[in-house]
Design a protein around this motif. Structure first.
Motif, PDB file in Angstrom:
ATOM      1  N   MET A 208      24.440  36.590  40.259  1.00 34.55           N
ATOM      2  CA  MET A 208      25.677  36.734  40.120  1.00 34.55           C
ATOM      3  C   MET A 208      26.039  35.636  40.436  1.00 34.55           C
ATOM      4  O   MET A 208      26.126  35.329  42.106  1.00 34.55           O
ATOM      5  N   GLN A 209      26.841  34.070  40.146  1.00 37.71           N
ATOM      6  CA  GLN A 209      27.357  32.461  41.155  1.00 37.71           C
ATOM      7  C   GLN A 209      28.820  33.748  41.686  1.00 37.71           C
ATOM      8  O   GLN A 209      29.174  34.376  41.407  1.00 37.71           O
ATOM      9  N   ASP A 210      28.973  32.800  42.628  1.00 38.97           N
ATOM     10  CA  ASP A 210      30.233  33.130  43.596  1.00 38.97           C
ATOM     11  C   ASP A 210      30.843  32.569  42.697  1.00 38.97           C
ATOM     12  O   ASP A 210      30.847  31.355  42.024  1.00 38.97           O
ATOM     13  N   ALA A 211      32.205  32.135  43.365  1.00 41.37           N
ATOM     14  CA  ALA A 211      33.753  32.235  43.014  1.00 41.37           C
ATOM     15  C   ALA A 211      34.105  30.776  42.583  1.00 41.37           C
ATOM     16  O   ALA A 211      34.528  30.210  42.044  1.00 41.37           O
ATOM     17  N   ALA A 212      33.080  30.220  43.379  1.00 44.57           N
ATOM     18  CA  ALA A 212      33.057  28.148  44.151  1.00 44.57           C
ATOM     19  C   ALA A 212      32.380  27.795  42.630  1.00 44.57           C
ATOM     20  O   ALA A 212      32.899  26.435  42.197  1.00 44.57           O
ATOM     21  N   SER A 213      31.125  28.076  42.457  1.00 49.33           N
ATOM     22  CA  SER A 213      30.584  27.475  41.816  1.00 49.33           C
ATOM     23  C   SER A 213      31.138  28.279  40.091  1.00 49.33           C
ATOM     24  O   SER A 213      30.304  27.993  39.332  1.00 49.33           O
ATOM     25  N   ARG A 214      31.804  29.329  39.788  1.00 48.17           N
ATOM     26  CA  ARG A 214      32.195  29.594  38.496  1.00 48.17           C
ATOM     27  C   ARG A 214      33.364  30.145  38.734  1.00 48.17           C
ATOM     28  O   ARG A 214      33.444  31.286  39.186  1.00 48.17           O
ATOM     29  N   PRO A 215      34.344  29.690  38.922  1.00 52.73           N
ATOM     30  CA  PRO A 215      35.528  29.705  39.003  1.00 52.73           C
ATOM     31  C   PRO A 215      36.089  31.052  38.099  1.00 52.73           C
ATOM     32  O   PRO A 215      35.665  30.912  36.613  1.00 52.73           O
ATOM     33  N   VAL A 216      37.270  31.980  38.242  1.00 54.81           N
ATOM     34  CA  VAL A 216      37.627  32.634  37.294  1.00 54.81           C
ATOM     35  C   VAL A 216      38.868  32.763  36.979  1.00 54.81           C
ATOM     36  O   VAL A 216      39.745  30.997  38.086  1.00 54.81           O
ATOM     37  N   ASN A 217      40.006  32.500  35.742  1.00 55.62           N
ATOM     38  CA  ASN A 217      40.537  31.616  34.720  1.00 55.62           C
ATOM     39  C   ASN A 217      41.807  32.823  36.051  1.00 55.62           C
ATOM     40  O   ASN A 217      42.112  33.553  35.547  1.00 55.62           O
ATOM     41  N   PRO A 218      42.452  31.868  36.533  1.00 55.94           N
ATOM     42  CA  PRO A 218      43.779  32.866  37.511  1.00 55.94           C
ATOM     43  C   PRO A 218      44.434  33.343  36.512  1.00 55.94           C
ATOM     44  O   PRO A 218      44.869  34.590  37.059  1.00 55.94           O
TER      45      PRO A 218
ATOM     46  N   TYR B  57      41.603  46.285  42.608  1.00 53.71           N
ATOM     47  CA  TYR B  57      42.258  45.614  42.359  1.00 53.71           C
ATOM     48  C   TYR B  57      42.168  44.346  42.394  1.00 53.71           C
ATOM     49  O   TYR B  57      42.573  42.885  42.517  1.00 53.71           O
ATOM     50  N   SER B  58      43.474  44.729  43.492  1.00 55.02           N
ATOM     51  CA  SER B  58      43.871  43.612  44.383  1.00 55.02           C
ATOM     52  C   SER B  58      42.955  43.006  45.422  1.00 55.02           C
ATOM     53  O   SER B  58      43.620  42.256  45.256  1.00 55.02           O
ATOM     54  N   ALA B  59      41.789  43.269  45.269  1.00 55.59           N
ATOM     55  CA  ALA B  59      41.030  42.508  46.354  1.00 55.59           C
ATOM     56  C   ALA B  59      40.365  41.556  45.269  1.00 55.59           C
ATOM     57  O   ALA B  59      38.915  40.567  45.860  1.00 55.59           O
ATOM     58  N   LEU B  60      40.419  41.271  44.230  1.00 57.44           N
ATOM     59  CA  LEU B  60      40.045  40.789  43.204  1.00 57.44           C
ATOM     60  C   LEU B  60      40.759  38.953  43.495  1.00 57.44           C
ATOM     61  O   LEU B  60      39.673  38.328  43.595  1.00 57.44           O
ATOM     62  N   ILE B  61      41.432  38.856  43.950  1.00 53.37           N
ATOM     63  CA  ILE B  61      41.518  37.370  44.589  1.00 53.37           C
ATOM     64  C   ILE B  61      41.824  36.715  45.397  1.00 53.37           C
ATOM     65  O   ILE B  61      40.418  35.742  45.684  1.00 53.37           O
TER      66      ILE B  61
ATOM     67  N   ALA C 201      46.616  30.567  42.414  1.00 53.69           N
ATOM     68  CA  ALA C 201      46.022  32.061  41.983  1.00 53.69           C
ATOM     69  C   ALA C 201      47.092  32.691  41.850  1.00 53.69           C
ATOM     70  O   ALA C 201      47.563  33.956  41.042  1.00 53.69           O
ATOM     71  N   SER C 202      48.060  32.844  43.875  1.00 51.20           N
ATOM     72  CA  SER C 202      48.832  33.154  43.981  1.00 51.20           C
ATOM     73  C   SER C 202      49.974  33.312  42.688  1.00 51.20           C
ATOM     74  O   SER C 202      50.653  33.887  42.410  1.00 51.20           O
ATOM     75  N   GLY C 203      50.488  32.040  42.531  1.00 53.11           N
ATOM     76  CA  GLY C 203      51.567  31.675  41.550  1.00 53.11           C
ATOM     77  C   GLY C 203      51.049  31.280  40.054  1.00 53.11           C
ATOM     78  O   GLY C 203      52.472  32.235  39.554  1.00 53.11           O
TER      79      GLY C 203
END
Length: 407
Positions: free
Chosen positions: A1-11, A123-127, A139-141
């Motif tokens: 699986m790609q990391d968050a930097a190369s595969r951004p998740v829609n916030p 779920y809190s760990a996802l951000i 993302a927090s916004g």
């Protein structure tokens, strides 16, 4: 699986369950639960029994998130906990809707707390796991704005169901509102589960391990935890009693409906500042935004004591919302930045989550303080609980400067 930097998740999809959870809590805590408590126990003891219910049930979010978070870290999964937590939460909401006396209602609410915390602790760990630090303000916004939108729609739903009952379209507003709570909670969880991947396990296994006892020796985490607890103490000193305040102090004829308008004013202000605050914090830092937001919240809590009319209370609620929205948009990013190790994100975010919910325990003494103060002098109890909220907000603003290593 790609990391968050190369595969951004829609916030927005990442935080959508926070929308459903905010809708859920907005209708339950300030609207349905206080009204049902009065219905079950009467006016004379409403503060005591409401405070007892909220204070005792707060033990669950005090204890459960760190334990569930640590277990989630060990098994390397986040999303299955969301599934089972939502199931239990929805069953608890159903039990509350069907209750006809105080104690079954109380027990059903304990199930709501159990399920919601089972879902949200991992779920809190996802951000922090899926969003790089330079994009966490954004993302927090988004998360803060979705929470405020959930609250706004919760308030609108309460008003609309009331109108539909008045028009003869619905037989009862209470049952319709409980049904909406369950539907929105389950729907938001389903969309999240379909669109958010499990975080990659590699980044956790490569990170250093950190003992529970060492966590609070990490200064940034310690002060972020303490200041977040102070802001929550300010919030829970007054939020559960807003409906009573509007009826007893502002003297509105229908306080259950009026509290929806007040909270909608708060949400309207918060919506304006939530996404802007998160983006600004990515540029100037988290703490400057919190200084301004927390200071405004403290001032507005004081002004509520002097509101001569419902219109003025609405204006103060709008201003409070501007501070609250900016604070919410930055708060999660600040907490994520302060996490000391990726090895235990769920456990550590679960422990940090305690700072959100442990202050709910203040509802029990604040409920007693409210009833005692009002028995001594008319509305003295409201002066005491709003005054304590001012102190808590002000301390949170002052002490945030002690968070080192985080802008």
């Amino acid at each position: 699986m790609q990391d968050a930097a190369s595969r951004p998740v829609n916030p927005w999809l990442l935080s959508l369950f926070w929308f459903g959870s905010a809708f859920h809590w907005f209708i339950l805590l300030p609207i349905l639960i206080p009204a049902d408590v009065v219905r079950f126990v009467g006016e004379a003891s409403k503060g005591t029994y409401l405070g007892l219910m909220l204070g005792v049930s707060a033990v669950i979010p005090l204890v459960l998130p760190p334990i569930i978070g640590a277990y989630s870290d060990r098994v390397g999964k986040r999303l299955p906990f969301l599934v089972w937590g939502v199931v239990l939460n929805a069953l608890g909401v159903l039990g509350m809707a069907l209750a006809h006396t105080y104690w079954p209602f109380f027990l059903a609410f304990l199930l709501v707390q159990l399920g919601n915390n089972l879902a949200t602790a991992p779920y809190s760990a996802l951000i922090p796991e899926l969003v790089p630090s330079e994009r966490r303000g954004h993302a927090s916004g988004a998360m803060g704005l979705l929470q405020l939108m959930g609250q706004a729609l919760g308030g609108i739903a309460v008003l609309v169901t009331g109108l539909l009952v008045g028009a003869g379209v619905l037989p009862a507003a209470r049952e319709a509102q409980y049904l909406l709570v369950g539907v929105v909670l389950i729907g938001s969880a389903a969309v999240t589960l379909l669109n958010v991947p499990e975080p990659p396990a590699a980044q956790r296994s490569a990170a250093p391990a950190l003992r529970w006892t060492a966590l609070f020796l990490h200064q940034a985490f310690l002060w972020v935890f303490l200041t977040r607890a102070l802001f929550s103490l300010g919030q829970y000193s007054v939020q559960p009693f807003l409906q009573f305040y509007l009826g007893d102090v502002v003297a509105v004829p229908q306080p259950a409906e009026a509290v929806s308008y007040l909270l909608l004013a708060l949400v309207a202000g918060g919506t304006v500042s939530a996404l802007i605050g998160g983006r600004i914090s990515d540029r100037v830092g988290r703490k400057p935004v919190i200084y301004v937001a927390g200071g405004l919240m403290a001032i507005c809590a004081l002004l509520f004591l002097f509101a001569p009319s419902f219109g003025v209370a609405l204006a103060i609620g709008l201003l409070f919302g501007l501070g609250y929205g900016a604070f919410t948009s930055v708060d999660w990013a600040l907490g994520a930045d302060a996490m000391p190790s990726a090895r235990s994100f769920a456990r550590d975010m679960g422990i940090w989550h305690v700072a959100f919910v442990a202050p709910q325990l203040v509802s029990t003494p604040q409920g007693r303080l409210l009833d005692w103060g009002n028995s001594v002098a008319p509305n003295l109890g409201y002066t005491l609980i709003f005054g304590s909220a001012v102190v808590f907000f002000a301390l949170g603003v002052i002490l945030i400067r002690n968070v080192k290593g985080v802008r």
